[in-house]
Design a protein around this motif. Structure first.
Motif, PDB file in Angstrom:
ATOM      1  N   LYS A 137       0.873  -1.104  -0.039  1.00  0.00           N
ATOM      2  CA  LYS A 137       0.055  -0.034  -0.039  1.00  0.00           C
ATOM      3  C   LYS A 137       0.865   1.168   0.029  1.00  0.00           C
ATOM      4  N   THR A 138       0.394   2.238  -0.862  1.00  0.00           N
ATOM      5  CA  THR A 138       1.038   3.318  -0.673  1.00  0.00           C
ATOM      6  C   THR A 138       0.395   4.636  -1.204  1.00  0.00           C
ATOM      7  N   GLU A 139       0.585   5.985  -0.752  1.00  0.00           N
ATOM      8  CA  GLU A 139      -0.248   7.002  -1.221  1.00  0.00           C
ATOM      9  C   GLU A 139      -0.383   7.253  -2.673  1.00  0.00           C
ATOM     10  N   ARG A 140      -1.336   7.629  -3.196  1.00  0.00           N
ATOM     11  CA  ARG A 140      -1.718   7.963  -4.750  1.00  0.00           C
ATOM     12  C   ARG A 140      -0.708   9.067  -5.052  1.00  0.00           C
ATOM     13  N   PRO A 141      -0.116   9.210  -6.042  1.00  0.00           N
ATOM     14  CA  PRO A 141       0.572  10.370  -6.412  1.00  0.00           C
ATOM     15  C   PRO A 141      -0.446  11.506  -6.739  1.00  0.00           C
ATOM     16  N   LEU A 142       0.055  12.661  -6.556  1.00  0.00           N
ATOM     17  CA  LEU A 142      -0.748  13.887  -6.840  1.00  0.00           C
ATOM     18  C   LEU A 142      -0.496  14.203  -8.318  1.00  0.00           C
ATOM     19  N   ILE A 143       0.335  13.876  -8.884  1.00  0.00           N
ATOM     20  CA  ILE A 143       0.597  14.459 -10.573  1.00  0.00           C
ATOM     21  C   ILE A 143       0.491  12.907 -10.976  1.00  0.00           C
ATOM     22  N   SER A 144      -0.147  13.275 -12.217  1.00  0.00           N
ATOM     23  CA  SER A 144      -0.415  12.330 -13.029  1.00  0.00           C
ATOM     24  C   SER A 144       0.636  11.769 -13.812  1.00  0.00           C
ATOM     25  N   LYS A 145       0.949  10.405 -13.965  1.00  0.00           N
ATOM     26  CA  LYS A 145       2.322  10.044 -14.688  1.00  0.00           C
ATOM     27  C   LYS A 145       2.020   8.850 -15.714  1.00  0.00           C
ATOM     28  N   ILE A 146       2.962   8.946 -16.585  1.00  0.00           N
ATOM     29  CA  ILE A 146       2.971   7.846 -17.899  1.00  0.00           C
ATOM     30  C   ILE A 146       3.946   6.807 -17.638  1.00  0.00           C
ATOM     31  N   CYS A 147       3.522   5.655 -17.809  1.00  0.00           N
ATOM     32  CA  CYS A 147       4.675   4.715 -17.692  1.00  0.00           C
ATOM     33  C   CYS A 147       4.820   3.686 -19.021  1.00  0.00           C
ATOM     34  N   ALA A 148       6.085   3.130 -19.213  1.00  0.00           N
ATOM     35  CA  ALA A 148       6.366   2.399 -20.468  1.00  0.00           C
ATOM     36  C   ALA A 148       7.272   1.307 -19.768  1.00  0.00           C
ATOM     37  N   PRO A 149       6.842  -0.023 -20.145  1.00  0.00           N
ATOM     38  CA  PRO A 149       7.604  -1.066 -19.902  1.00  0.00           C
ATOM     39  C   PRO A 149       8.935  -1.123 -20.782  1.00  0.00           C
ATOM     40  N   ILE A 150       9.836  -1.576 -20.273  1.00  0.00           N
ATOM     41  CA  ILE A 150      11.315  -1.736 -21.209  1.00  0.00           C
ATOM     42  C   ILE A 150      11.635  -3.322 -20.896  1.00  0.00           C
ATOM     43  N   SER A 151      12.127  -3.690 -21.889  1.00  0.00           N
ATOM     44  CA  SER A 151      12.842  -5.266 -21.663  1.00  0.00           C
ATOM     45  C   SER A 151      13.688  -5.570 -22.905  1.00  0.00           C
ATOM     46  N   MET A 152      14.675  -6.516 -22.673  1.00  0.00           N
ATOM     47  CA  MET A 152      15.718  -6.894 -23.717  1.00  0.00           C
ATOM     48  C   MET A 152      16.411  -7.741 -23.245  1.00  0.00           C
ATOM     49  N   GLN A 153      16.649  -8.774 -24.276  1.00  0.00           N
ATOM     50  CA  GLN A 153      17.771  -9.846 -23.878  1.00  0.00           C
ATOM     51  C   GLN A 153      18.902  -9.661 -24.727  1.00  0.00           C
ATOM     52  N   TRP A 154      20.178  -9.254 -24.251  1.00  0.00           N
ATOM     53  CA  TRP A 154      21.284  -9.145 -25.107  1.00  0.00           C
ATOM     54  C   TRP A 154      22.444 -10.096 -25.061  1.00  0.00           C
ATOM     55  N   LYS A 155      22.711 -10.815 -26.112  1.00  0.00           N
ATOM     56  CA  LYS A 155      23.596 -11.638 -26.273  1.00  0.00           C
ATOM     57  C   LYS A 155      24.971 -11.077 -26.666  1.00  0.00           C
ATOM     58  N   VAL A 156      26.101 -11.253 -26.077  1.00  0.00           N
ATOM     59  CA  VAL A 156      27.326 -10.577 -26.059  1.00  0.00           C
ATOM     60  C   VAL A 156      28.263 -11.566 -26.225  1.00  0.00           C
ATOM     61  N   LYS A 157      29.068 -11.553 -27.494  1.00  0.00           N
ATOM     62  CA  LYS A 157      30.105 -12.639 -27.693  1.00  0.00           C
ATOM     63  C   LYS A 157      31.286 -12.530 -26.945  1.00  0.00           C
ATOM     64  N   GLU A 158      31.743 -13.759 -26.415  1.00  0.00           N
ATOM     65  CA  GLU A 158      33.066 -13.632 -25.579  1.00  0.00           C
ATOM     66  C   GLU A 158      34.318 -12.971 -26.330  1.00  0.00           C
ATOM     67  N   ALA A 159      34.319 -13.469 -27.461  1.00  0.00           N
ATOM     68  CA  ALA A 159      35.569 -12.778 -28.118  1.00  0.00           C
ATOM     69  C   ALA A 159      35.558 -11.126 -28.064  1.00  0.00           C
ATOM     70  N   ASP A 160      34.047 -10.729 -28.262  1.00  0.00           N
ATOM     71  CA  ASP A 160      34.119  -9.210 -28.364  1.00  0.00           C
ATOM     72  C   ASP A 160      34.380  -8.610 -26.666  1.00  0.00           C
ATOM     73  N   LEU A 161      33.925  -9.560 -25.710  1.00  0.00           N
ATOM     74  CA  LEU A 161      34.098  -9.082 -24.344  1.00  0.00           C
ATOM     75  C   LEU A 161      35.791  -8.818 -24.021  1.00  0.00           C
ATOM     76  N   LYS A 162      36.440  -9.907 -24.792  1.00  0.00           N
ATOM     77  CA  LYS A 162      37.864 -10.070 -24.581  1.00  0.00           C
ATOM     78  C   LYS A 162      38.649  -9.002 -24.996  1.00  0.00           C
ATOM     79  N   SER A 163      38.208  -8.503 -26.451  1.00  0.00           N
ATOM     80  CA  SER A 163      38.692  -7.513 -26.981  1.00  0.00           C
ATOM     81  C   SER A 163      38.677  -6.281 -26.152  1.00  0.00           C
ATOM     82  N   LYS A 164      37.305  -5.918 -25.454  1.00  0.00           N
ATOM     83  CA  LYS A 164      37.228  -4.634 -25.069  1.00  0.00           C
ATOM     84  C   LYS A 164      37.820  -4.770 -23.602  1.00  0.00           C
TER      85      LYS A 164
END
Length: 324
Positions: A137-164
């Protein structure tokens, strides 16, 4: 229990499973802790929660004790009252708790002695299942807000990680548009070797927001790497295009096969979260100065010079056709 005009009530029920082998790795560590995956309240924007197990306690005086805590990202601006039951059915363990979260913190209960924890029937098929059911439970905010979900799956190559790693450079994911936030994109960046000092370097993982126009956007998000049973969250208010993130595991850990961060040549990072902005900064009324002078409706109407049947208004480089 229903929400009222001044208060939002969020009933919830969730469970988390922990592998015995992963917990055993922390048996002899000080303040050893394993976090479950984050969940997000469906009707309280930006409120996230998860369960954590502290194998040898999480404070002085609790060494040798296993504790289970329920974490909520409360704050001074948004206090969250949680009434919940935390249970482990295999251990016939149940505890009713009531706590007001005024900051991002965990609150929980003593479970058992660490030694007993691993020599018990608490694990079923090598897993411990923790259930939490209750209300937030929490107090309702006084100012109206807009929300947007974000999500991602990122596959990073081991070779690229070693290079960096050799150059202490960064790798970047693709950019994703936020449909409900005009001109806003998000992407991830990873720096395998962020140098703390001459004796220590860590892997840095960041969430970047790119904005065409200055806005104030709060991001509540979490990273997970399932192969390594890694879960970690954060929140931050972006007021311009920038990145924010965490210094995670040591640089050497990421390339250690026993840590299981990299599997089959890839590090797979999952991002989940939510972006929050005040409604009035995303949808503002059009002023006289926002419109090109030749299409200033106030002036044109006053002079009664609108003779054409069709014309266009140019706002933020977007053309809006108008017909009489």
């Amino acid at each position: 229990m229903n929400s009222s005009f001044n208060e939002i009530v969020c009933p919830f029920e969730a469970e988390w499973k922990f592998h015995k082998a992963d917990l055993l790795d922390l048996k002899n560590s000080e303040d050893g802790c394993l976090n479950g995956k984050c969940c997000y309240a469906y009707n309280i924007p930006g409120l996230k929660y998860f369960v954590a197990i502290y194998i040898n306690g999480n404070a002085k005086g609790s060494c040798g004790q296993t504790w289970i805590a329920f974490h909520v990202n409360g704050s001074e601006d948004r206090k969250v009252t949680a009434e919940f039951t935390l249970s482990v059915e295999s251990a016939n363990h149940s505890k009713n708790l009531n706590y007001v979260y005024e900051k991002s913190i965990g609150h929980g209960t003593y479970f058992c002695k660490t030694e007993k924890f691993f020599n018990s029937k608490f694990f079923v098929n090598g897993e411990l299942t923790i259930k939490v059911k209750g209300t937030l439970k929490t107090e309702r905010p006084l100012i109206s807000k807009i929300c947007a979900p974000i999500s991602m799956q990122w596959k990073v190559k081991e070779a690229d990680l070693k290079s960096k790693k050799e150059s202490s450079g960064c790798l970047y994911s693709k950019r994703i548009n936020v449909a409900s936030f005009s001109g806003v994109k998000y992407y991830l960046a990873i720096r395998p070797k962020f140098i703390i000092d001459e004796n220590e370097s860590r892997t840095q993982l960041c969430l970047h927001l790119s904005m065409e126009k200055k806005k104030k956007i709060e991001a509540v998000y979490d990273f997970s790497i399932d192969s390594a049973n890694f879960n970690c969250g954060s929140q931050y208010v972006y007021d311009k295009s920038k990145g924010h993130g965490l210094r995670l595991y040591s640089t050497e850990d990421i390339f250690d096969p026993s840590k299981k961060y990299i599997v089959d040549g890839y590090l797979t990072i999952n991002l989940n979260g939510i972006l929050i902005a005040e409604k009035n900064q995303l949808f503002t009324s059009i002023s006289e100065n926002d419109i090109e002078p030749k299409f200033n409706l106030k002036i044109l109407a006053a002079k009664s010079v609108i003779d054409a049947k069709d014309f266009k208004i140019l706002i933020d480089e977007n053309e809006i056709p108008v017909s009489s």
